[in-house]
Design a protein around this motif. Structure first.
Motif, PDB file in Angstrom:
ATOM      1  N   ASP A 242       0.832  -1.207   0.000  1.00 43.70           N
ATOM      2  CA  ASP A 242       0.000   0.000   0.000  1.00 43.70           C
ATOM      3  C   ASP A 242       0.868   1.259   0.000  1.00 43.70           C
ATOM      4  N   LEU A 243       1.951   1.234   0.772  1.00 41.58           N
ATOM      5  CA  LEU A 243       2.859   2.388   0.799  1.00 41.58           C
ATOM      6  C   LEU A 243       3.506   2.597  -0.564  1.00 41.58           C
ATOM      7  N   GLU A 244       3.838   1.520  -1.244  1.00 39.40           N
ATOM      8  CA  GLU A 244       4.424   1.633  -2.586  1.00 39.40           C
ATOM      9  C   GLU A 244       3.400   2.201  -3.569  1.00 39.40           C
ATOM     10  N   LEU A 245       2.157   1.750  -3.457  1.00 38.79           N
ATOM     11  CA  LEU A 245       1.104   2.269  -4.334  1.00 38.79           C
ATOM     12  C   LEU A 245       0.876   3.750  -4.070  1.00 38.79           C
ATOM     13  N   TYR A 246       0.933   4.164  -2.813  1.00 40.52           N
ATOM     14  CA  TYR A 246       0.743   5.570  -2.476  1.00 40.52           C
ATOM     15  C   TYR A 246       1.744   6.442  -3.230  1.00 40.52           C
ATOM     16  N   ASN A 247       2.991   6.012  -3.292  1.00 42.08           N
ATOM     17  CA  ASN A 247       4.014   6.789  -3.993  1.00 42.08           C
ATOM     18  C   ASN A 247       3.697   6.916  -5.475  1.00 42.08           C
ATOM     19  N   GLN A 248       3.091   5.882  -6.036  1.00 43.77           N
ATOM     20  CA  GLN A 248       2.686   5.955  -7.444  1.00 43.77           C
ATOM     21  C   GLN A 248       1.545   6.950  -7.628  1.00 43.77           C
ATOM     22  N   LEU A 249       0.605   6.966  -6.698  1.00 43.65           N
ATOM     23  CA  LEU A 249      -0.524   7.885  -6.782  1.00 43.65           C
ATOM     24  C   LEU A 249      -0.068   9.335  -6.670  1.00 43.65           C
ATOM     25  N   LEU A 250       0.982   9.558  -5.876  1.00 43.93           N
ATOM     26  CA  LEU A 250       1.465  10.911  -5.610  1.00 43.93           C
ATOM     27  C   LEU A 250       2.341  11.448  -6.735  1.00 43.93           C
ATOM     28  N   SER A 251       2.736  10.582  -7.670  1.00 44.48           N
ATOM     29  CA  SER A 251       3.616  11.010  -8.755  1.00 44.48           C
ATOM     30  C   SER A 251       2.864  11.910  -9.723  1.00 44.48           C
ATOM     31  N   GLU A 252       3.610  12.545 -10.619  1.00 43.17           N
ATOM     32  CA  GLU A 252       3.003  13.424 -11.610  1.00 43.17           C
ATOM     33  C   GLU A 252       2.556  12.621 -12.832  1.00 43.17           C
ATOM     34  N   PRO A 253       1.306  12.824 -13.338  1.00 39.97           N
ATOM     35  CA  PRO A 253       0.300  13.690 -12.726  1.00 39.97           C
ATOM     36  C   PRO A 253      -0.328  13.024 -11.505  1.00 39.97           C
ATOM     37  N   LEU A 254      -0.781  13.848 -10.565  1.00 40.79           N
ATOM     38  CA  LEU A 254      -1.382  13.342  -9.345  1.00 40.79           C
ATOM     39  C   LEU A 254      -2.652  12.562  -9.663  1.00 40.79           C
ATOM     40  N   HIS A 255      -2.757  11.348  -9.133  1.00 38.69           N
ATOM     41  CA  HIS A 255      -3.994  10.566  -9.221  1.00 38.69           C
ATOM     42  C   HIS A 255      -4.815  10.929  -7.984  1.00 38.69           C
ATOM     43  N   GLY A 256      -5.588  11.998  -8.107  1.00 43.64           N
ATOM     44  CA  GLY A 256      -6.091  12.685  -6.926  1.00 43.64           C
ATOM     45  C   GLY A 256      -7.316  12.120  -6.248  1.00 43.64           C
ATOM     46  N   SER A 257      -8.198  11.406  -6.977  1.00 44.06           N
ATOM     47  CA  SER A 257      -9.482  11.042  -6.364  1.00 44.06           C
ATOM     48  C   SER A 257      -9.358  10.149  -5.127  1.00 44.06           C
ATOM     49  N   PRO A 258      -8.394   9.208  -5.032  1.00 48.52           N
ATOM     50  CA  PRO A 258      -8.309   8.405  -3.799  1.00 48.52           C
ATOM     51  C   PRO A 258      -7.981   9.222  -2.554  1.00 48.52           C
TER      52      PRO A 258
END
Length: 292
Positions: A242-258
């Motif tokens: 989950d922590l690894e996935l979080y870093n992917q979500l935070l990358s550019e562009p931001l996957h913001g909805s979660p």
């Protein structure tokens, strides 16, 4: 037809400062085709794979943040398996001018229509399987079987009254009303938790996260919100993944909805994006460059 709308409240919070309530629902078996019917309300949090179609009801108003399964993310074989297990069969009504049908079909007529509908479903599933074997990408193949899908949908808001008023109503699609009715009943009977300043509303918080830092808990819960795009979160995810996935979500562009389903409260009654009463989401804090 849907005889059981599977709805649970994943988080329910009330601000100590404004008395405003924030509630997150998980709709476990929502019809995919009803998500794609726009109304006069502004659509938010629908993501890049949303394709507008003609229709008359959308379950989510401008005040609701949403995450749900995506036909671009789930393998064709998995969607076919889920459809066979639990297909979406509409509540059929008799055609007439206007947006609402007449609920006067006989049992024999419903059986005949449902049988034809199921034949069309199995035909489309066969085509989808063939296209997948031939190498066509799932984002196109899944489109032809999406009307038969039921998916999990996570939705969070501080303003539910408008939704219940408009969607738990005899004039909307009967299957949509079934979900709205169940949601309103749960909302009325559930007692929210009080939240003070810098405490958090977290839909997928579990007791096993008690040994993690607050920052890691926020990251893990964000990742779990995101997992609905391609799978259900059943409590068995490895927090490290989950922590690894979080870093992917935070990358550019931001996957913001979660990030929109995790909220904290401030001792203020001002609105932040689509949340009122001092509730502010992780997404908004990121956009403002503020600390969690």
């Amino acid at each position: 037809m849907i005889t059981n709308a599977k709805v649970v409240i994943k988080a329910d919070s009330r601000s100590l400062y404004s008395n405003k309530r924030c509630t997150t629902f998980l709709l476990e078996n929502f019809p995919y085709r009803l998500i794609q019917e726009p109304s006069t309300h502004r659509l938010i949090s629908f993501g890049s794979d949303y394709i507008p179609t003609m229709g008359n009801t959308n379950p989510f108003t401008e005040y609701v943040s949403r995450n749900s399964a995506s036909t671009r993310a789930i393998p064709v074989s998995k969607i076919i398996e889920n459809i066979i297990k639990d297909p979406y069969i509409p509540t059929f009504t008799r055609n007439k001018p206007g947006m609402q049908g007449v609920d006067d079909l006989s049992e024999a007529e419903v059986d005949e229509i449902t049988s034809a509908y199921m034949e069309s479903m199995h035909s489309q599933l066969s085509y989808a399987q063939w296209l997948s074997v031939k190498g066509a990408h799932k984002q196109e193949v899944n489109g032809i079987i999406s009307p038969y899908m039921r998916i999990p949908v996570l939705c969070t808001a501080t303003e539910w009254r408008n939704f219940f008023s408009l969607r738990n109503h005899k004039d909307v699609h009967p299957d949509l009303q079934l979900f709205a009715s169940e949601m309103e009943e749960l909302y009325k009977n559930n007692i929210p938790n009080w939240l003070g300043e810098n405490e958090w509303h977290l839909p997928f918080y579990t007791k096993d996260l008690g040994s993690y830092t607050r920052d890691d808990v926020l990251k893990i819960c964000t990742a779990r919100n995101a997992r609905l795009s391609y799978n259900r979160f059943d409590g068995n995810t490895d927090p490290q993944k989950d922590l690894e996935l979080y870093n992917q979500l935070l990358s550019e562009p931001l996957h913001g909805s979660p990030f929109e389903h995790n909220l904290t409260v401030r001792d203020t009654v001002q609105s932040h994006a689509n949340f009122t009463g001092g509730f502010i989401s992780m997404r908004k804090l990121i956009e403002l460059g503020e600390k969690f």
